[in-house]
Design an enzyme around this catalytic site. Sequence first.
Site, PDB file in Angstrom:
ATOM      1  N   LYS A 196     -66.330 -21.204  30.641  1.00  0.00           N
ATOM      2  CA  LYS A 196     -66.464 -22.493  30.089  1.00  0.00           C
ATOM      3  C   LYS A 196     -66.022 -23.765  29.745  1.00  0.00           C
ATOM      4  CE  LYS A 196     -69.357 -23.740  26.324  1.00  0.00           C
ATOM      5  NZ  LYS A 196     -69.045 -24.470  26.032  1.00  0.00           N
ATOM      6  N   ASN A 197     -65.264 -22.963  28.237  1.00  0.00           N
ATOM      7  CA  ASN A 197     -64.525 -24.045  27.858  1.00  0.00           C
ATOM      8  C   ASN A 197     -62.980 -25.060  28.676  1.00  0.00           C
ATOM      9  OD1 ASN A 197     -66.359 -24.917  25.694  1.00  0.00           O
ATOM     10  ND2 ASN A 197     -65.093 -23.844  24.342  1.00  0.00           N
ATOM     11  N   CYS A 242     -74.670 -32.536  15.963  1.00  0.00           N
ATOM     12  CA  CYS A 242     -75.549 -31.684  16.621  1.00  0.00           C
ATOM     13  C   CYS A 242     -75.693 -30.121  15.503  1.00  0.00           C
ATOM     14  CB  CYS A 242     -73.762 -31.130  17.394  1.00  0.00           C
ATOM     15  SG  CYS A 242     -72.787 -30.262  17.200  1.00  0.00           S
ATOM     16  N   ARG A 298     -69.441 -33.334  13.679  1.00  0.00           N
ATOM     17  CA  ARG A 298     -68.511 -33.203  15.139  1.00  0.00           C
ATOM     18  C   ARG A 298     -68.811 -35.240  15.692  1.00  0.00           C
ATOM     19  NH1 ARG A 298     -69.684 -28.905  18.969  1.00  0.00           N
ATOM     20  NH2 ARG A 298     -68.424 -28.741  19.850  1.00  0.00           N
ATOM     21  N   ASP A 346     -65.201 -20.108  17.174  1.00  0.00           N
ATOM     22  CA  ASP A 346     -66.251 -18.999  17.765  1.00  0.00           C
ATOM     23  C   ASP A 346     -66.835 -18.325  18.406  1.00  0.00           C
ATOM     24  OD1 ASP A 346     -66.493 -22.314  19.176  1.00  0.00           O
ATOM     25  OD2 ASP A 346     -66.338 -21.904  21.601  1.00  0.00           O
ATOM     26  N   ARG A 385     -76.395 -21.516  28.000  1.00  0.00           N
ATOM     27  CA  ARG A 385     -74.973 -22.616  28.163  1.00  0.00           C
ATOM     28  C   ARG A 385     -73.937 -21.987  27.549  1.00  0.00           C
ATOM     29  NH1 ARG A 385     -74.537 -25.945  23.126  1.00  0.00           N
ATOM     30  NH2 ARG A 385     -72.689 -26.204  24.072  1.00  0.00           N
TER      31      ARG A 385
HETATM   32  C1  UD1 Z   1     -64.232 -27.378  21.283  1.00  0.00           C
HETATM   33  C2  UD1 Z   1     -65.455 -26.696  21.630  1.00  0.00           C
HETATM   34  C3  UD1 Z   1     -65.552 -25.792  20.528  1.00  0.00           C
HETATM   35  C4  UD1 Z   1     -64.886 -24.792  20.234  1.00  0.00           C
HETATM   36  C5  UD1 Z   1     -64.046 -26.344  19.033  1.00  0.00           C
HETATM   37  C6  UD1 Z   1     -63.270 -25.898  18.148  1.00  0.00           C
HETATM   38  C7  UD1 Z   1     -65.018 -26.837  24.270  1.00  0.00           C
HETATM   39  C8  UD1 Z   1     -66.483 -27.712  25.171  1.00  0.00           C
HETATM   40  N1  UD1 Z   1     -65.384 -26.645  22.844  1.00  0.00           N
HETATM   41  O1  UD1 Z   1     -65.212 -27.812  20.329  1.00  0.00           O
HETATM   42  O2  UD1 Z   1     -66.531 -25.064  21.059  1.00  0.00           O
HETATM   43  O3  UD1 Z   1     -66.082 -24.286  18.654  1.00  0.00           O
HETATM   44  O4  UD1 Z   1     -63.703 -27.084  20.140  1.00  0.00           O
HETATM   45  O5  UD1 Z   1     -62.454 -24.820  19.076  1.00  0.00           O
HETATM   46  O6  UD1 Z   1     -64.217 -26.879  24.847  1.00  0.00           O
HETATM   47  N2  UD1 Z   1     -62.995 -33.612  14.835  1.00  0.00           N
HETATM   48  C9  UD1 Z   1     -63.021 -35.466  14.146  1.00  0.00           C
HETATM   49  N3  UD1 Z   1     -62.146 -36.521  15.066  1.00  0.00           N
HETATM   50  C10 UD1 Z   1     -62.160 -36.294  16.532  1.00  0.00           C
HETATM   51  C11 UD1 Z   1     -62.673 -34.556  17.233  1.00  0.00           C
HETATM   52  C12 UD1 Z   1     -62.779 -34.192  16.307  1.00  0.00           C
HETATM   53  O7  UD1 Z   1     -62.570 -35.184  13.085  1.00  0.00           O
HETATM   54  O8  UD1 Z   1     -62.447 -37.656  17.348  1.00  0.00           O
HETATM   55  C13 UD1 Z   1     -63.008 -32.486  14.055  1.00  0.00           C
HETATM   56  C14 UD1 Z   1     -65.101 -32.016  14.412  1.00  0.00           C
HETATM   57  O9  UD1 Z   1     -65.568 -32.523  13.667  1.00  0.00           O
HETATM   58  C15 UD1 Z   1     -64.375 -30.565  13.975  1.00  0.00           C
HETATM   59  C16 UD1 Z   1     -62.689 -29.927  14.165  1.00  0.00           C
HETATM   60  O10 UD1 Z   1     -62.408 -31.897  14.939  1.00  0.00           O
HETATM   61  O11 UD1 Z   1     -63.975 -30.605  12.398  1.00  0.00           O
HETATM   62  C17 UD1 Z   1     -62.150 -29.528  15.823  1.00  0.00           C
HETATM   63  O12 UD1 Z   1     -63.429 -30.346  16.836  1.00  0.00           O
HETATM   64  P1  UD1 Z   1     -62.469 -29.632  18.175  1.00  0.00           P
HETATM   65  O13 UD1 Z   1     -61.542 -28.834  18.535  1.00  0.00           O
HETATM   66  O14 UD1 Z   1     -62.762 -31.814  18.677  1.00  0.00           O
HETATM   67  O15 UD1 Z   1     -63.931 -29.546  18.832  1.00  0.00           O
HETATM   68  P2  UD1 Z   1     -64.553 -29.609  20.926  1.00  0.00           P
HETATM   69  O16 UD1 Z   1     -63.525 -29.995  21.073  1.00  0.00           O
HETATM   70  O17 UD1 Z   1     -65.977 -30.813  19.864  1.00  0.00           O
END
Ligand code: UD1
Length: 420
Positions: free
Chosen positions: A22-23, A117, A122, A307, A399
């Site tokens: 999925k990811n 969420c 996030r 995850d 999902r």
């Molecule tokens: C993706 C995965 C999710 C997984 C996560 C961490 C997908 C669709 N989802 O989510 O399943 O749990 O990676 O492996 O691939 N952050 C910031 N600023 C930003 C972006 C992120 O502070 O602009 C922080 C987030 O709050 C979090 C951390 O970075 O604490 C990691 O988040 P991120 O790796 O971005 O997760 P997703 O890409 O949303």
Amino acid sequence: MDKLIIKGGGPLSGEIRISGSKNSALPILAATILADSPIQIGNLPHLNDVTTMLALLRSMGLAITLNEKMTVEIDANTIKEYTAPYELVKTMRASILVLGPMLARYGEANVSFPGGCAIGSRPVDIHLRGLEAMGAIIEVDEGYIRARSNGRLKGASIFMDTVTVGGTENLLMAAVLAEGRTTLQNAAREPEIVDLANCLVAMGAKIEGIGTDTLIVDGVESLHGCHYKVMPDRIETGTFLAAAAATRGRVKLKDTSPGLLEAVLVKLEEAGAVITSGDDWIALDMEGRRPKAVSLKTAPYPAFPTDMQAQFTAMNAVAEGTGTVVETIFENRLIQIHELNRMGAKITLEGNTAVVTGVERLNAAPVMATDLRASASLVIAALVADGDTVVDRIYHIDRGYECIEEKLQMLGVNIRRVPG
Ligand code: UD1
């Protein structure tokens, strides 16, 4: 709302096939916006999030055809709208992944701001700052991120101060069509990013450092279509392995890749599992033993994935001894423990740490899924509970897990879906 009714019982036993990731599928589908000729993507999992991403691309005017093998052909040249509306973004935060590609190819993108969420706030600040460093002009207006670029984006040197999977993906997809060289430092190294990068390379992108924390991208003027097959889902793989370990079972998972989940396999071996593997399969055998509790701490790849944290918490709940689970990525991602405790688990929460003392068996109870991976932990708990557990709000499970009840049935589980 649909519910799952699961009768707890014996060990998982049998063979199943693992679906596409999925990811990986979500960013790769977003990347199709970048191609100036049709692109075919195979091994897509049949999941609500994938359907949402296809609906989003279709709402923007992309021409999408889907064959019965879930291979999609996407032609991005028919795009009409540069907007990802609130109605779709609110159901799937990963919609933010269209921001980078739309801006890079069309110089315009309007994406509804993804809200908080269940698992934490996030933010997307790193995505936006990186795009601004490439010359984008970004405003937030009436809940929408409105991004513009005068001409092509410009290559830039970008240091991401937090390791972010989505941020790395968005900036990578923007950089491949930018003018000049972009360096992404402290990039996430998750296998899904490698899969996305390999797809972009197949489309004609120039990327070095794939799989490392520094991605060097030399922008090209255009990208073309290709055939690309999405990699196996390492989290689905890990979930079935953890479920098999919790139930003292024996399973073989096909069409997966052991190299994608070293940190998880090490912990399963520590729990007493005998793991064997080939190029595209993994087998786990508990030889009838109860798992031993394991301690773990989540961190970006290649460390233990956030995850998989909830599923291991559920396995620890019925293991021998006490395990400590530390969540370092998302602030509110231990919510499943309250539901597990309602089923008789002994888990205490101290800040971002769950201390899990295993019990012999759990008791069935009506439980409610709160997010995708938390739901998976409730399913595992149900498998080792006495009686029938009713898991409500399983749209979260749908999902991320393709055909979960069919796959569990193939492993000998008495499970059925009741429409709500
Ligand atoms: C993706 C995965 C999710 C997984 C996560 C961490 C997908 C669709 N989802 O989510 O399943 O749990 O990676 O492996 O691939 N952050 C910031 N600023 C930003 C972006 C992120 O502070 O602009 C922080 C987030 O709050 C979090 C951390 O970075 O604490 C990691 O988040 P991120 O790796 O971005 O997760 P997703 O890409 O949303």
